[in-house]
Design a protein around this motif. Structure first.
Motif, PDB file in Angstrom:
ATOM      1  N   GLY A  16     -53.384 -12.318  26.155  1.00  0.00           N
ATOM      2  CA  GLY A  16     -52.260 -12.518  27.068  1.00  0.00           C
ATOM      3  C   GLY A  16     -52.677 -13.248  28.331  1.00  0.00           C
ATOM      4  O   GLY A  16     -51.966 -14.127  28.822  1.00  0.00           O
ATOM      5  N   HIS A  17     -53.851 -12.882  28.860  1.00  0.00           N
ATOM      6  CA  HIS A  17     -54.375 -13.584  30.033  1.00  0.00           C
ATOM      7  C   HIS A  17     -54.668 -15.046  29.718  1.00  0.00           C
ATOM      8  O   HIS A  17     -54.311 -15.937  30.488  1.00  0.00           O
ATOM      9  CB  HIS A  17     -55.674 -12.927  30.508  1.00  0.00           C
ATOM     10  N   ARG A  18     -55.313 -15.275  28.601  1.00  0.00           N
ATOM     11  CA  ARG A  18     -55.677 -16.651  28.243  1.00  0.00           C
ATOM     12  C   ARG A  18     -54.429 -17.502  28.028  1.00  0.00           C
ATOM     13  O   ARG A  18     -54.366 -18.651  28.473  1.00  0.00           O
ATOM     14  CB  ARG A  18     -56.549 -16.660  26.989  1.00  0.00           C
ATOM     15  N   ASP A  19     -53.436 -16.952  27.329  1.00  0.00           N
ATOM     16  CA  ASP A  19     -52.190 -17.694  27.096  1.00  0.00           C
ATOM     17  C   ASP A  19     -51.481 -17.992  28.416  1.00  0.00           C
ATOM     18  O   ASP A  19     -50.965 -19.091  28.619  1.00  0.00           O
ATOM     19  CB  ASP A  19     -51.261 -16.924  26.162  1.00  0.00           C
ATOM     20  N   ALA A  20     -51.442 -17.002  29.308  1.00  0.00           N
ATOM     21  CA  ALA A  20     -50.770 -17.194  30.592  1.00  0.00           C
ATOM     22  C   ALA A  20     -51.492 -18.244  31.433  1.00  0.00           C
ATOM     23  O   ALA A  20     -50.847 -19.103  32.052  1.00  0.00           O
ATOM     24  CB  ALA A  20     -50.688 -15.874  31.351  1.00  0.00           C
ATOM     25  N   ALA A  21     -52.817 -18.188  31.465  1.00  0.00           N
ATOM     26  CA  ALA A  21     -53.577 -19.177  32.242  1.00  0.00           C
ATOM     27  C   ALA A  21     -53.367 -20.576  31.668  1.00  0.00           C
ATOM     28  O   ALA A  21     -53.138 -21.535  32.410  1.00  0.00           O
ATOM     29  CB  ALA A  21     -55.056 -18.818  32.254  1.00  0.00           C
ATOM     30  N   ARG A  22     -53.413 -20.674  30.359  1.00  0.00           N
ATOM     31  CA  ARG A  22     -53.208 -21.976  29.710  1.00  0.00           C
ATOM     32  C   ARG A  22     -51.804 -22.503  30.019  1.00  0.00           C
ATOM     33  O   ARG A  22     -51.629 -23.672  30.373  1.00  0.00           O
ATOM     34  CB  ARG A  22     -53.402 -21.842  28.197  1.00  0.00           C
ATOM     35  N   ALA A  23     -50.805 -21.638  29.908  1.00  0.00           N
ATOM     36  CA  ALA A  23     -49.424 -22.049  30.188  1.00  0.00           C
ATOM     37  C   ALA A  23     -49.248 -22.431  31.656  1.00  0.00           C
ATOM     38  O   ALA A  23     -48.528 -23.381  31.969  1.00  0.00           O
ATOM     39  CB  ALA A  23     -48.451 -20.927  29.816  1.00  0.00           C
ATOM     40  N   PHE A  50     -45.995 -12.702  35.617  1.00  0.00           N
ATOM     41  CA  PHE A  50     -46.856 -11.872  36.447  1.00  0.00           C
ATOM     42  C   PHE A  50     -46.231 -10.493  36.681  1.00  0.00           C
ATOM     43  O   PHE A  50     -46.893  -9.469  36.538  1.00  0.00           O
ATOM     44  CB  PHE A  50     -47.138 -12.582  37.771  1.00  0.00           C
ATOM     45  N   ASP A  51     -44.946 -10.460  37.025  1.00  0.00           N
ATOM     46  CA  ASP A  51     -44.265  -9.183  37.274  1.00  0.00           C
ATOM     47  C   ASP A  51     -44.244  -8.320  36.016  1.00  0.00           C
ATOM     48  O   ASP A  51     -44.527  -7.124  36.071  1.00  0.00           O
ATOM     49  CB  ASP A  51     -42.831  -9.418  37.765  1.00  0.00           C
ATOM     50  N   ARG A  52     -43.918  -8.921  34.882  1.00  0.00           N
ATOM     51  CA  ARG A  52     -43.871  -8.161  33.621  1.00  0.00           C
ATOM     52  C   ARG A  52     -45.260  -7.694  33.207  1.00  0.00           C
ATOM     53  O   ARG A  52     -45.428  -6.573  32.729  1.00  0.00           O
ATOM     54  CB  ARG A  52     -43.263  -9.014  32.516  1.00  0.00           C
ATOM     55  N   HIS A  53     -46.249  -8.545  33.375  1.00  0.00           N
ATOM     56  CA  HIS A  53     -47.608  -8.196  32.966  1.00  0.00           C
ATOM     57  C   HIS A  53     -48.167  -7.076  33.849  1.00  0.00           C
ATOM     58  O   HIS A  53     -48.811  -6.151  33.347  1.00  0.00           O
ATOM     59  CB  HIS A  53     -48.512  -9.433  33.047  1.00  0.00           C
ATOM     60  N   ARG A  54     -47.882  -7.150  35.135  1.00  0.00           N
ATOM     61  CA  ARG A  54     -48.386  -6.121  36.054  1.00  0.00           C
ATOM     62  C   ARG A  54     -47.768  -4.758  35.750  1.00  0.00           C
ATOM     63  O   ARG A  54     -48.454  -3.740  35.799  1.00  0.00           O
ATOM     64  CB  ARG A  54     -48.089  -6.531  37.499  1.00  0.00           C
ATOM     65  N   GLY A  65     -46.524  -3.869  32.801  1.00  0.00           N
ATOM     66  CA  GLY A  65     -46.719  -3.489  31.407  1.00  0.00           C
ATOM     67  C   GLY A  65     -48.185  -3.352  31.038  1.00  0.00           C
ATOM     68  O   GLY A  65     -48.791  -2.296  31.259  1.00  0.00           O
ATOM     69  N   PRO A  66     -48.782  -4.419  30.481  1.00  0.00           N
ATOM     70  CA  PRO A  66     -50.175  -4.320  30.017  1.00  0.00           C
ATOM     71  C   PRO A  66     -51.170  -3.906  31.099  1.00  0.00           C
ATOM     72  O   PRO A  66     -52.063  -3.105  30.835  1.00  0.00           O
ATOM     73  CB  PRO A  66     -50.487  -5.734  29.504  1.00  0.00           C
ATOM     74  N   ASP A  67     -51.025  -4.422  32.315  1.00  0.00           N
ATOM     75  CA  ASP A  67     -51.960  -4.031  33.372  1.00  0.00           C
ATOM     76  C   ASP A  67     -51.809  -2.555  33.706  1.00  0.00           C
ATOM     77  O   ASP A  67     -52.804  -1.838  33.847  1.00  0.00           O
ATOM     78  CB  ASP A  67     -51.745  -4.866  34.637  1.00  0.00           C
ATOM     79  N   TYR A 105     -54.860  -0.029  33.282  1.00  0.00           N
ATOM     80  CA  TYR A 105     -55.364   0.630  34.482  1.00  0.00           C
ATOM     81  C   TYR A 105     -55.302   2.151  34.314  1.00  0.00           C
ATOM     82  O   TYR A 105     -56.207   2.862  34.732  1.00  0.00           O
ATOM     83  CB  TYR A 105     -54.563   0.213  35.717  1.00  0.00           C
ATOM     84  N   ALA A 106     -54.214   2.636  33.708  1.00  0.00           N
ATOM     85  CA  ALA A 106     -54.097   4.089  33.480  1.00  0.00           C
ATOM     86  C   ALA A 106     -55.193   4.571  32.524  1.00  0.00           C
ATOM     87  O   ALA A 106     -55.795   5.621  32.747  1.00  0.00           O
ATOM     88  CB  ALA A 106     -52.709   4.418  32.928  1.00  0.00           C
TER      89      ALA A 106
END
Length: 190
Positions: free
Chosen positions: A110-117, A143-147, A149-151, A155-156
């Motif tokens: 997800g990070h790689r796809d977001a950075a590439r996009a 960024f808002d959705r990722h923070r 959701g997955p983040d 983090y938890a």
């Protein structure tokens, strides 16, 4: 037009120290110390995105369709700074989540796809203000959705793993702690 924080010059560099002296800064080693740093980075990225969106929504002044060349350059440099800070944050977050055993392949992808996009969107938008605004809004949405959701999930998990490791070491200082790997499949091979 008043100067806004994203257009302000960077802070002056810290005074140089002699080669034998360290700066006093120490990268956090424990998850409990790393989380506040990552959250501050999230907050700064969120604020930079919001400010850039606001700037790109403002009507242009009388200097033509793109504003003055200096204003265009300043906004472009701010967008490049956003890309740089996003890339650095994602890499640091991956490193620390991986060290805690809580980075799954999907989160990394997800990070790689977001950075590439983000980089591709920047390139495609070019200097067009409308396209640049759409690009910023897309990054902001991701960024808002990722923070949230997955983040938040990772983090938890990392916080729970750190708490369990701390509890285990406090109960038996000679015990070796196990770092759980997050997001493993419940299906075991036959």
């Amino acid at each position: 037009m008043p100067v806004v924080s994203v257009l302000a010059p960077p802070s002056p560099p810290a005074p140089s120290l002699s080669p034998g002296r360290s700066s006093g800064f120490r990268w956090p080693r424990q998850w409990a110390e790393q989380v506040p740093l990552l959250e501050r980075q999230h907050d700064r990225l969120e604020a930079l995105l919001a400010e850039l969106v606001d700037l790109y929504r403002q009507p242009l002044m009388a200097a033509g369709p793109g504003g003055t060349p200096a204003a265009q350059l300043a906004l472009d440099l701010c967008c490049r700074r956003l890309l740089w800070q996003l890339r650095l944050h994602l890499r640091l977050e991956e490193r620390w989540l991986e060290a805690s055993g809580c980075l799954c392949p999907g989160h990394r992808a997800g990070h790689r796809d977001a950075a590439r996009a983000a980089f591709e969107g920047y390139r495609q938008a070019g200097p067009d203000r409308s396209a640049r605004l759409d690009w910023l809004l897309a990054i902001q949405t991701w960024f808002d959705r990722h923070r949230a959701g997955p983040d938040a999930n990772a983090y938890a998990l990392a916080s729970a793993a750190a708490a369990s490791a701390t509890g285990a070491s406090a109960a038996d200082p000679h015990a070796t702690t196990h770092r759980p790997t997050a997001h493993r499949s419940a299906v075991t091979p036959a």
